[in-house]
Each structure stands twice: as C-alpha cells, then as structure tokens.
Design a protein around this motif. Structure first.
Motif, PDB file in Angstrom:
ATOM      1  N   UNK A 156      29.053  38.427  43.579  1.00 22.93           N
ATOM      2  CA  UNK A 156      27.942  38.071  42.691  1.00 22.93           C
ATOM      3  C   UNK A 156      27.490  39.287  41.883  1.00 22.93           C
ATOM      4  N   UNK A 157      27.501  40.434  42.521  1.00 22.26           N
ATOM      5  CA  UNK A 157      27.131  41.619  41.758  1.00 22.26           C
ATOM      6  C   UNK A 157      28.118  41.858  40.622  1.00 22.26           C
TER       7      UNK A 157
ATOM      8  N   UNK B 104      32.155  39.949  33.163  1.00 26.35           N
ATOM      9  CA  UNK B 104      32.504  38.527  33.009  1.00 26.35           C
ATOM     10  C   UNK B 104      33.480  38.362  31.843  1.00 26.35           C
TER      11      UNK B 104
ATOM     12  N   UNK C 246      41.962  35.849  32.160  1.00 22.30           N
ATOM     13  CA  UNK C 246      42.357  34.467  32.462  1.00 22.30           C
ATOM     14  C   UNK C 246      43.457  33.991  31.508  1.00 22.30           C
TER      15      UNK C 246
ATOM     16  N   UNK D   6      43.920  38.768  37.057  1.00 24.34           N
ATOM     17  CA  UNK D   6      42.855  38.006  37.690  1.00 24.34           C
ATOM     18  C   UNK D   6      43.289  37.573  39.082  1.00 24.34           C
TER      19      UNK D   6
ATOM     20  N   UNK E 205      29.787  39.734  39.047  1.00 21.12           N
ATOM     21  CA  UNK E 205      29.614  38.708  38.013  1.00 21.12           C
ATOM     22  C   UNK E 205      28.317  38.855  37.238  1.00 21.12           C
ATOM     23  N   UNK E 206      27.430  39.719  37.698  1.00 17.31           N
ATOM     24  CA  UNK E 206      26.113  39.816  37.070  1.00 17.31           C
ATOM     25  C   UNK E 206      26.136  40.657  35.791  1.00 17.31           C
TER      26      UNK E 206
ATOM     27  N   UNK F  62      27.694  41.225  31.955  1.00 15.01           N
ATOM     28  CA  UNK F  62      28.401  40.480  30.911  1.00 15.01           C
ATOM     29  C   UNK F  62      29.742  41.101  30.527  1.00 15.01           C
TER      30      UNK F  62
ATOM     31  N   UNK G 293      36.943  39.363  32.911  1.00 14.33           N
ATOM     32  CA  UNK G 293      37.581  38.309  33.707  1.00 14.33           C
ATOM     33  C   UNK G 293      38.114  37.219  32.788  1.00 14.33           C
ATOM     34  N   UNK G 294      37.296  36.884  31.799  1.00 15.44           N
ATOM     35  CA  UNK G 294      37.732  35.820  30.900  1.00 15.44           C
ATOM     36  C   UNK G 294      39.007  36.213  30.162  1.00 15.44           C
TER      37      UNK G 294
ATOM     38  N   UNK H 238      36.432  34.030  43.638  1.00 14.41           N
ATOM     39  CA  UNK H 238      35.595  33.155  42.816  1.00 14.41           C
ATOM     40  C   UNK H 238      35.462  31.808  43.500  1.00 14.41           C
TER      41      UNK H 238
END
Lengths: 132, 132
Positions: free
Chosen positions: A13-14, A22, A29, A75, A16-17, A19, A25-26, A80
DNA sequence: ACTATATTAAACCTTATGGTTGAATATATC
DNA sequence: GATATATTCAACCATAAGGTTTAATATAGT
C-alpha cells in the motif's frame, strides 16, 4: 480465515500511495522496461526514479533482471492480488449500499404501481443503471 | 477510459499502508465506534489514535458525526471501492499467470495421453484446481 | 586502454509521518 | 458552579520519504 502478512500489505500500500510509482507500474503493464526507460517520462533525476523502482521492488511489485549494464524491470502482480484480496473483504460494505439503493428504487416502483392501480396513472420513472 | 483522481488514490493507499489504520477500519466494519473505543486496543495515546482517525477521515474512509462530547466514527467504503477498481486493471496480469499454469498442466495431460496411447500407460496425474 | 552508457551509492536537504506529553475545549454530571 | 469525561490542539522529537547533486561502479564500444 484469511491471514494477511501485515508487513507485506504495509509495503504494497505504501508503494501504491505515490503517483510516480503507480504510473511506473502502469507502464510496466504494457511491457518490460529498463530503469532509464522507466525514468524518462518523469520530471526527476535518474537517481530519484531509481529509488522509486527500489520501493516497488521491495514491495514485491517489480522484479528486475540485470543484463549487462542495463537492468530490465517487469511487473510482478501477485502482491497486487493480495492487496485486492484484502480489499475484497470490504466489498460487502459498498455492495450493501448499492443494495439499499436498489431497494429504495424497488419500493418507489411498488408505490407507483400501487398508485397506478388506484386510477391515478402517469409516466412511470425509468429505472437507471447505476453502472456508468 | 476510467479516470482516477490521483490525489484520492494517494490518500487512500497511504491511509491503508499503516497496520493500526487497517485494524481500525476492520473494527469499524463490525460497528460504529467512538474515538476512544477505536483507540482502546492499541498501545498508543489517545491523541496518537486520534491522528490516525484523522488520516482515515481525510482519505474519505471514515465519516464522523459528533454527538455531544463523543465523536462517532463509521466506515465509508466508497473510496475503498475506488482503490479496488484501480487494482482491477491489474487482474489480467495475475489471471494471465494462472492461465499459463493451466496451459502447462493441460500440455502435460496431453503428453501423458499421447504416451498412454503408445502403450506405455501409467498413473495419469490428477488435475488440480488452481484456486485455494 | 579510453570513452561512453547504465545504474547505484552517498551525502545532503526539506517535509511528512508516527509518536509523545501537557494544555485547551466542550459537554456531562453532581 | 465544580468536577469528570471525551476529544483535540500545540509543541516537540526521531525517523522515514522524496528529492537533489556529485561520485563510484560496471559494462560496452572503439
């Protein structure tokens, strides 16, 4: 029943917190990327981006394999899935609210139907789908 | 397609990255609680717990209504749904891996079947369910 | 060997985080 | 009105986080 490793969830969670992470990661993907490729889109030093990647790696969201002087990142989605599983428990609480809404709409429908049966009919409200 | 408010996700994931806060949410899932009730199980000052609650509130995961001198907190799950929606995009990547595993198992089955057809039959491996 | 490229390491800075304690505020109760 | 209860506020502290810059390291290409 389901046992969660809290340190894992903390780290995930940390990770992912932020931007930037995130977004990284995108991008991962769609395909694997080297560290510099990952860093490019961000207005940030390479060293800064490198730190973010390390946070993702530490959380188990990214795996890297070194090929000569380049580090290729990929990834790794399993963690997740764990996060989502944790969240899944709370689904009942938002579904519950949707159910409530649905019940209200149904009750309104019944009320209208009742009214109609007693003569006074008029345009019945069209039911709308809550999914957009 | 789907647009995520990054500040919201920042706040939600950050709120979820602390075990005390996750535990608080879990306790709120069984019933509403006052601030002191929420604080009780943790080895921490009231003021400390109060800060955690404020983080949850700021992330939109908890709503409070003040009743006299007590503040009653309730879970508000909508933002969790948003987080889960963000995670849902990545489902394809862990499902993909399960598919891969399934394909491998199927290929093994075919190979065994082939072998069996050519005389050499032996205990065919039982297929196992990937779930659980 | 020399030079260029890819990446991390180290030192540093600023701000956020998680925690504390002690005082302030607001509402109940006697 | 005095006191007890519920909660926050403010000041403080140590450490983590997110960033920078300037080396250092490792590998590639010439």
């Amino acid at each position: 029943m389901v046992e969660y490793i809290t340190q894992t969830l903390d780290a995930v969670f940390h990770a992912l917190s932020d931007p930037t992470r995130r977004a990284m990661l995108h991008r991962l993907s769609t395909s694997e990327r080297t560290v510099s490729e990952l860093a490019t889109p961000f207005n940030m030093s390479l060293a800064g981006a490198s730190k973010h990647i390390k946070v993702l790696e530490a959380a188990g969201l990214v795996r890297r394999h070194v090929q000569g002087r380049t580090h290729i990142c990929a990834l790794q989605a399993a963690r997740l899935a764990e996060a989502q599983e944790w969240l899944r428990y709370y689904e009942q609480f938002w579904e519950e609210r949707l159910d409530d809404l649905e019940n209200i709409l149904r009750a309104e429908d019944r009320a209208l139907a009742e009214k109609a049966r007693h003569g006074d009919r008029k345009d019945p409200k069209t039911k709308m789908d809550s999914k957009e």
